[in-house]
Write a protein that holds these residues in place. Structure first.
Motif, mmCIF file in Angstrom:
data_model
loop_
_atom_site.group_PDB
_atom_site.id
_atom_site.type_symbol
_atom_site.label_atom_id
_atom_site.label_comp_id
_atom_site.label_asym_id
_atom_site.label_seq_id
_atom_site.Cartn_x
_atom_site.Cartn_y
_atom_site.Cartn_z
ATOM 1 N N GLU A 258 0.821 -1.223 0.000
ATOM 2 C CA GLU A 258 0.000 0.000 0.000
ATOM 3 C C GLU A 258 0.851 1.267 0.000
ATOM 4 O O GLU A 258 0.361 2.348 -0.322
ATOM 5 C CB GLU A 258 -0.927 0.032 1.227
ATOM 6 N N ILE A 259 2.119 1.147 0.389
ATOM 7 C CA ILE A 259 3.023 2.296 0.446
ATOM 8 C C ILE A 259 3.904 2.322 -0.795
ATOM 9 O O ILE A 259 4.478 1.311 -1.179
ATOM 10 C CB ILE A 259 3.928 2.234 1.696
ATOM 11 N N GLU A 260 4.015 3.489 -1.414
ATOM 12 C CA GLU A 260 4.940 3.678 -2.533
ATOM 13 C C GLU A 260 5.945 4.769 -2.144
ATOM 14 O O GLU A 260 5.550 5.869 -1.758
ATOM 15 C CB GLU A 260 4.197 4.078 -3.805
ATOM 16 N N VAL A 261 7.227 4.456 -2.223
ATOM 17 C CA VAL A 261 8.286 5.396 -1.871
ATOM 18 C C VAL A 261 8.566 6.312 -3.057
ATOM 19 O O VAL A 261 8.501 5.880 -4.219
ATOM 20 C CB VAL A 261 9.566 4.641 -1.460
ATOM 21 N N ASP A 262 8.870 7.583 -2.785
ATOM 22 C CA ASP A 262 9.139 8.547 -3.851
ATOM 23 C C ASP A 262 10.286 8.075 -4.741
ATOM 24 O O ASP A 262 11.279 7.513 -4.266
ATOM 25 C CB ASP A 262 9.470 9.919 -3.257
ATOM 26 N N ARG A 263 10.145 8.353 -6.035
ATOM 27 C CA ARG A 263 11.047 7.802 -7.039
ATOM 28 C C ARG A 263 12.500 8.249 -6.854
ATOM 29 O O ARG A 263 13.424 7.469 -7.100
ATOM 30 C CB ARG A 263 10.565 8.193 -8.447
ATOM 31 N N GLY A 280 10.114 14.331 9.228
ATOM 32 C CA GLY A 280 8.831 14.963 8.957
ATOM 33 C C GLY A 280 8.554 15.271 7.503
ATOM 34 O O GLY A 280 7.427 15.622 7.155
ATOM 35 N N GLU A 281 9.576 15.153 6.622
ATOM 36 C CA GLU A 281 9.320 15.431 5.215
ATOM 37 C C GLU A 281 8.671 14.226 4.541
ATOM 38 O O GLU A 281 8.844 13.091 4.975
ATOM 39 C CB GLU A 281 10.603 15.818 4.478
ATOM 40 N N ARG A 282 7.944 14.466 3.492
ATOM 41 C CA ARG A 282 7.302 13.381 2.739
ATOM 42 C C ARG A 282 8.362 12.568 2.002
ATOM 43 O O ARG A 282 9.232 13.114 1.333
ATOM 44 C CB ARG A 282 6.326 13.956 1.745
ATOM 45 N N ILE A 283 8.276 11.250 2.135
ATOM 46 C CA ILE A 283 9.182 10.380 1.389
ATOM 47 C C ILE A 283 8.408 9.373 0.535
ATOM 48 O O ILE A 283 8.995 8.516 -0.112
ATOM 49 C CB ILE A 283 10.149 9.631 2.325
ATOM 50 N N GLY A 284 7.072 9.482 0.545
ATOM 51 C CA GLY A 284 6.256 8.558 -0.236
ATOM 52 C C GLY A 284 4.786 8.843 -0.010
ATOM 53 O O GLY A 284 4.413 9.867 0.562
ATOM 54 N N TYR A 285 3.955 7.923 -0.452
ATOM 55 C CA TYR A 285 2.517 8.077 -0.258
ATOM 56 C C TYR A 285 1.904 6.690 -0.054
ATOM 57 O O TYR A 285 2.501 5.666 -0.391
ATOM 58 C CB TYR A 285 1.851 8.782 -1.439
ATOM 59 N N GLY A 286 0.729 6.669 0.524
ATOM 60 C CA GLY A 286 0.067 5.416 0.788
ATOM 61 C C GLY A 286 -1.407 5.468 0.449
ATOM 62 O O GLY A 286 -2.027 6.526 0.494
ATOM 63 N N LYS A 287 -1.955 4.316 0.092
ATOM 64 C CA LYS A 287 -3.379 4.211 -0.130
ATOM 65 C C LYS A 287 -4.072 4.121 1.222
ATOM 66 O O LYS A 287 -3.708 3.317 2.062
ATOM 67 C CB LYS A 287 -3.698 2.940 -0.930
ATOM 68 N N VAL A 288 -5.035 4.978 1.454
ATOM 69 C CA VAL A 288 -5.753 4.976 2.731
ATOM 70 C C VAL A 288 -6.732 3.809 2.744
ATOM 71 O O VAL A 288 -7.589 3.685 1.866
ATOM 72 C CB VAL A 288 -6.507 6.293 2.943
ATOM 73 N N LYS A 289 -6.580 2.945 3.748
ATOM 74 C CA LYS A 289 -7.452 1.774 3.853
ATOM 75 C C LYS A 289 -8.790 2.172 4.503
ATOM 76 O O LYS A 289 -8.816 2.888 5.500
ATOM 77 C CB LYS A 289 -6.775 0.687 4.682
ATOM 78 N N LYS A 290 -9.849 1.666 3.963
ATOM 79 C CA LYS A 290 -11.165 1.954 4.531
ATOM 80 C C LYS A 290 -11.394 1.088 5.763
ATOM 81 O O LYS A 290 -11.007 -0.070 5.797
ATOM 82 C CB LYS A 290 -12.246 1.691 3.488
ATOM 83 N N ALA A 291 -12.031 1.676 6.771
ATOM 84 C CA ALA A 291 -12.307 0.941 8.004
ATOM 85 C C ALA A 291 -13.333 -0.159 7.754
ATOM 86 O O ALA A 291 -14.204 -0.024 6.906
ATOM 87 C CB ALA A 291 -12.792 1.903 9.075
#
Length: 291
Positions: A258-263, A280-291
């Protein structure tokens, strides 16, 4: 191994404290003997911490700031000891979005194959030291979870000049925590740091986050007597998780698909470069899982 500063894109060289001593300990017969019998033992770090916590150690602060070119404004703060200075709190800027850098330091990212092995690009890593093969099972002292296959292993290396507090990179909940006893070897680049990661004292936590399952591990190193965690059950992205006592240290994180690290970080790692990042800096993004 070279270091690239993420902000400037330039190759940088960082001053290493006690480099000659580390060279002696790891590259000579008598040095390795001293290391095994004395320096890598937890009691050595505990004895040294007594001095660093005493007012006598305040004299070390000025020379440390000058050597590592730190903010001279730190000299105006009334630190009670060098340990107090080293574990100081600083204001950090936390990105509102994305998967955050847990700590300031040098970061390398490895792809975890569906076979459970580590890769840099398409190249499988074969980590063998003195006839022993080192892998994620030895690091975790347990089999790699299925959800981690196809994910990433993030390796943060903190030098003495880095800020030694760390934060939660995502919002979530701690499901399990365990401490793994071990030695306290160096995690410098010229030491056998894969062996250190598999054999050093460390604290491992299993998390459920809003972007999937995750493993987080603090690893003590030579001169680090303690890992100080706040031991929260529920946590929010950007909150402080804890800090290290004096010494170079490392943090390892394992994330799922679910996590993708910045290229840029992935490309630097493929080129065998460590990326200097800030907490604290962004190093990637993730898909938010639904509860």
């Amino acid at each position: 191994m070279k270091i690239i500063d993420r902000r400037s894109g330039k190759i940088i060289k960082e001053e290493e404290d006690s480099a000659k001593i580390i060279g002696f300990l790891y590259h000579s017969f008598f040095g390795r003997l001293f290391l095994k019998l004395f320096f890598a033992r937890p009691y050595f770090s505990k004895l040294l911490s007594i001095y660093y916590k005493s007012p006598l150690s305040k004299n070390k602060i000025k020379s440390f700031i000058k050597k590592y070119n730190l903010d001279r404004g730190l000299l105006q703060r009334n630190f009670k000891s060098f340990a107090n200075f080293f574990s100081r709190k600083e204001k950090i800027n936390v990105d509102n979005e994305g998967f955050l850098a847990t700590a300031s330091g040098k970061l390398r990212v490895f792809k975890i194959g569906y076979d459970g092995k580590l890769y840099l690009g398409n190249k499988k890593l074969s980590i063998m030291i003195k006839g022993n093969v080192y892998n994620t099972d030895k690091l975790l002292k347990a089999p790699l979870p299925d959800w981690a296959r196809g994910g990433y292993l993030l390796l943060y290396r903190l030098s003495l000049c880095d800020y030694h507090r760390y934060i939660y990179p995502l919002t979530g909940r701690c499901e399990k925590r365990k401490e793994i006893s071990g030695r306290l070897e160096s995690v410098r680049r010229d030491a056998a740091y894969w062996r250190a990661f598999a054999e050093n004292k460390r604290v491992l936590e299993y998390w459920k986050t809003n972007s999937g399952d995750m493993l987080h591990m603090e690893i003590g190193a030579m001169l680090v007597g303690h890992i100080h965690n706040h031991k929260k059950i529920c946590f929010h992205k950007g909150e402080e998780k804890g800090f290290f006592s004096y010494g170079g240290s490392s943090i390892v994180e394992i994330v799922g698909r679910e996590i993708e690290v910045d290229r840029d970080i992935l490309e630097n790692s493929k080129r065998n470069l460590e990326t200097k990042i800030r907490i604290g800096e962004r190093i990637g993004y993730g898909k938010v899982k639904k509860a």
